[in-house]
Design an enzyme around this catalytic site. Sequence first.
Site, mmCIF file in Angstrom:
data_model
loop_
_atom_site.group_PDB
_atom_site.id
_atom_site.type_symbol
_atom_site.label_atom_id
_atom_site.label_comp_id
_atom_site.label_asym_id
_atom_site.label_seq_id
_atom_site.Cartn_x
_atom_site.Cartn_y
_atom_site.Cartn_z
ATOM 1 N N CYS A 1 -1.544 9.628 2.748
ATOM 2 C CA CYS A 1 -1.369 9.066 1.405
ATOM 3 C C CYS A 1 -2.507 9.544 0.516
ATOM 4 O O CYS A 1 -2.366 9.609 -0.698
ATOM 5 C CB CYS A 1 -1.331 7.561 1.478
ATOM 6 S SG CYS A 1 -2.693 6.901 2.439
ATOM 7 N N GLU B 1 0.900 -1.167 0.000
ATOM 8 C CA GLU B 1 0.000 0.000 0.000
ATOM 9 C C GLU B 1 0.929 1.205 0.000
ATOM 10 O O GLU B 1 1.588 1.478 1.004
ATOM 11 C CB GLU B 1 -0.888 0.021 1.248
ATOM 12 C CG GLU B 1 -1.625 -1.289 1.545
ATOM 13 C CD GLU B 1 -2.774 -1.590 0.608
ATOM 14 O OE1 GLU B 1 -3.106 -0.724 -0.232
ATOM 15 O OE2 GLU B 1 -3.329 -2.692 0.691
HETATM 16 P P1 NAP Z 1 8.531 4.839 4.648
HETATM 17 O O1 NAP Z 1 9.620 5.756 4.918
HETATM 18 O O2 NAP Z 1 8.500 4.098 3.373
HETATM 19 O O3 NAP Z 1 8.503 3.816 5.864
HETATM 20 C C1 NAP Z 1 7.486 2.851 6.006
HETATM 21 C C2 NAP Z 1 7.984 1.742 6.911
HETATM 22 O O4 NAP Z 1 9.041 1.031 6.252
HETATM 23 C C3 NAP Z 1 8.567 2.227 8.223
HETATM 24 O O5 NAP Z 1 8.218 1.322 9.240
HETATM 25 C C4 NAP Z 1 10.056 2.181 7.948
HETATM 26 O O6 NAP Z 1 10.826 2.109 9.107
HETATM 27 C C5 NAP Z 1 10.144 0.924 7.123
HETATM 28 N N1 NAP Z 1 11.352 0.758 6.320
HETATM 29 C C6 NAP Z 1 12.168 1.706 5.817
HETATM 30 N N2 NAP Z 1 13.192 1.130 5.121
HETATM 31 C C7 NAP Z 1 13.002 -0.200 5.182
HETATM 32 C C8 NAP Z 1 13.696 -1.323 4.664
HETATM 33 N N3 NAP Z 1 14.800 -1.193 3.941
HETATM 34 N N4 NAP Z 1 13.211 -2.555 4.920
HETATM 35 C C9 NAP Z 1 12.088 -2.718 5.637
HETATM 36 N N5 NAP Z 1 11.399 -1.704 6.164
HETATM 37 C C10 NAP Z 1 11.833 -0.459 5.936
HETATM 38 O O7 NAP Z 1 7.125 5.599 4.765
HETATM 39 P P2 NAP Z 1 6.641 6.632 5.872
HETATM 40 O O8 NAP Z 1 7.393 7.905 5.706
HETATM 41 O O9 NAP Z 1 6.602 6.006 7.207
HETATM 42 O O10 NAP Z 1 5.135 6.838 5.418
HETATM 43 C C11 NAP Z 1 4.778 7.691 4.391
HETATM 44 C C12 NAP Z 1 4.520 6.961 3.098
HETATM 45 O O11 NAP Z 1 3.541 5.940 3.301
HETATM 46 C C13 NAP Z 1 3.940 7.862 2.018
HETATM 47 O O12 NAP Z 1 4.503 7.538 0.788
HETATM 48 C C14 NAP Z 1 2.473 7.511 2.051
HETATM 49 O O13 NAP Z 1 1.783 7.811 0.856
HETATM 50 C C15 NAP Z 1 2.523 6.050 2.314
HETATM 51 N N6 NAP Z 1 1.256 5.564 2.851
HETATM 52 C C16 NAP Z 1 0.449 4.798 2.063
HETATM 53 C C17 NAP Z 1 -0.782 4.386 2.525
HETATM 54 C C18 NAP Z 1 -1.702 3.540 1.704
HETATM 55 O O14 NAP Z 1 -2.637 2.976 2.249
HETATM 56 N N7 NAP Z 1 -1.501 3.407 0.416
HETATM 57 C C19 NAP Z 1 -1.190 4.763 3.800
HETATM 58 C C20 NAP Z 1 -0.340 5.540 4.574
HETATM 59 C C21 NAP Z 1 0.888 5.933 4.089
HETATM 60 P P3 NAP Z 1 11.598 3.429 9.680
HETATM 61 O O15 NAP Z 1 10.585 4.422 10.045
HETATM 62 O O16 NAP Z 1 12.313 2.892 10.866
HETATM 63 O O17 NAP Z 1 12.510 3.885 8.578
#
Ligand code: NAP
Length: 561
Positions: free
Chosen positions: A321, A287
């Site tokens: 998002c 997602e």
């Molecule tokens: P993110 O930076 O991609 O992080 C998401 C999760 O992935 C966090 O728990 C992060 O941990 C972890 N992560 C990072 N690098 C990783 C790796 N190499 N391996 C495994 N896990 C890893 O996203 P965010 O800033 O938290 O959230 C914002 C994004 O989420 C936006 O793009 C938004 O559009 C999207 N989003 C989508 C939806 C949907 O339903 N489509 C809903 C909400 C948000 P750390 O924090 O420890 O780095």
Amino acid sequence: MADFKLTYATMFNPPEALHDGFDMAVAKLKANLGREYGMIIEGKDVFADEKFDDHSPVNTDWVLARMQKGNATHANMAIAAARKAFPSWSRTPWQKRVQLVRKACALIEKRIFELGAAMALEVGKNRMESLGDVQETADLMYYSAQMMEENNGFIKSMGKDPLVGYDSTNTSVLRPYGVWLIISPFNFPFALTGGPTGAALVAGNTVVIKPALDTAWIVRLFADCLRDAGIPDGVFNFVTGDGSVVGQALVDNPEVDGVTFTGSFDVGMKINQSFARRNYIRPVILELGGKNPAIVSRNANLEDAATGIVRSAFGLQGQKCSAASRVIVEDAVYDDLIAKLKVKTDALVIGDPTDRTTYLGPVINQRSYGEFKEFNEEISGAGGRFLTGGNVKTGGMFDKGYYCEPTLVTDLPFSHRLWQHEMFLPITTIGKVSNLDEAMNIANSVSYGLTAGFYGSQKETAWFFDNIQAGVTYANRPQGATTGAWPGFQPFGGWKGSGSSGKNGGGYYYVQLYMHEQIQTLIKPAPANKTKKAAPKKAVKKVSKKTGKASSSNKKTAMRK
Ligand code: NAP
Ligand code: MG
């Protein structure tokens, strides 16, 4: 509050009791900040050598909790615990799993005020959005439980093979995969951990949860609800730490049978690629991000359009998002609309998100705060004009946290990269078009396809739904142009680069993603009377030596076949 059902659409007029409950919870919580919390592996609290202090973006002097910096060892321990718990959990009758998950939902609802208060302090969400995230979590989990029940645990009788002399029973059974990994983002830390967790658990998988670093505390409070509900040790596990360390170790562990990742496009694609390199394909539910358009026709109710757009552009500081990050307006109503957008945006209150009147709290962290300044410089340099906003807030309490002005940009050419890039901040670009076909082309010309909104005539709404490429679409909605989906009403998920499964959370087809189908074909000899009916055979007459009476041997004949 008995008559009030909290959703993102109803949250604008909550009863007074809801405010009182929240205020009391904030005061109580603020007097007890800074506790240390472990990870949870096989039911036990596990502490790492390294820790980190979880600071509030509201006021970075506030340390909310001391959390563990888990590493690869913890990741592997958690997966091993989930593996060990799988045989027993998957064989627990689905009715019992549903009952335990419902118990966790009831606890979440019971604790809604303290959880909402913690959410506001850790994420910077305003109070109604914070309470909404908590209630949505319970509702997502209830929904998966309900789907299991309505579908009788997904055990379905199929047709009988048209065999002569045999009775065939064919049963389709959806069965759990095994160990399910859930990686959640900071912005809806409760709902986007709890929704997938609830589905995975009722389906019979065991789970390992890894929250975003910025929201480790609130997700630990979610894990407490699972534990206190009596979900057995090892059935859920909770690890914290850097995504690039503990998250990556979880993704790399070969014992993971499926993953739900909610977060950015870049990290999601990386996870998908690393799963593709395994010895066989496992389910990867992604997602991802959005770049959601709101299209405004010359026939729109501009008051509703402006209300809905401002709510969706700046709710949670644009860090949804589903945020309305692009507004595409027909020339004829452009000036009127932007005038209304400016007035409504300037009326939004920025400040401490626990305050009743605040609409925008701080952005999540120093990095996002820095990016806000960089994007605005880039916009200025490219000829964009700030209809309002464009600066960070300074002075007094603002200097303690990450406060950014809600920012509306006009005159940025559609060809500029920021019309495509998800900024994830309170910045929305507005562009003018001469007709709706042009608007639709622009709306669909991004790699994302999450949510979209439209304001126009009834006839135009049908055209909008038919042509827009997005998983969640709204027409003429003042409650939010592109945001505010609720389980059971607006199941949530994306098309194109916004999601991989094509099925939305909180909808009819979601919990099935956590199970694979097994067809169980069982052949038995046909019962004698049925054989007669299906295919009459010549009865072989035998004469009993004892009685001297004739008897039919149809049954035996059938059995020998
Ligand atoms: P993110 O930076 O991609 O992080 C998401 C999760 O992935 C966090 O728990 C992060 O941990 C972890 N992560 C990072 N690098 C990783 C790796 N190499 N391996 C495994 N896990 C890893 O996203 P965010 O800033 O938290 O959230 C914002 C994004 O989420 C936006 O793009 C938004 O559009 C999207 N989003 C989508 C939806 C949907 O339903 N489509 C809903 C909400 C948000 P750390 O924090 O420890 O780095
Ligand atoms: Mg933090």
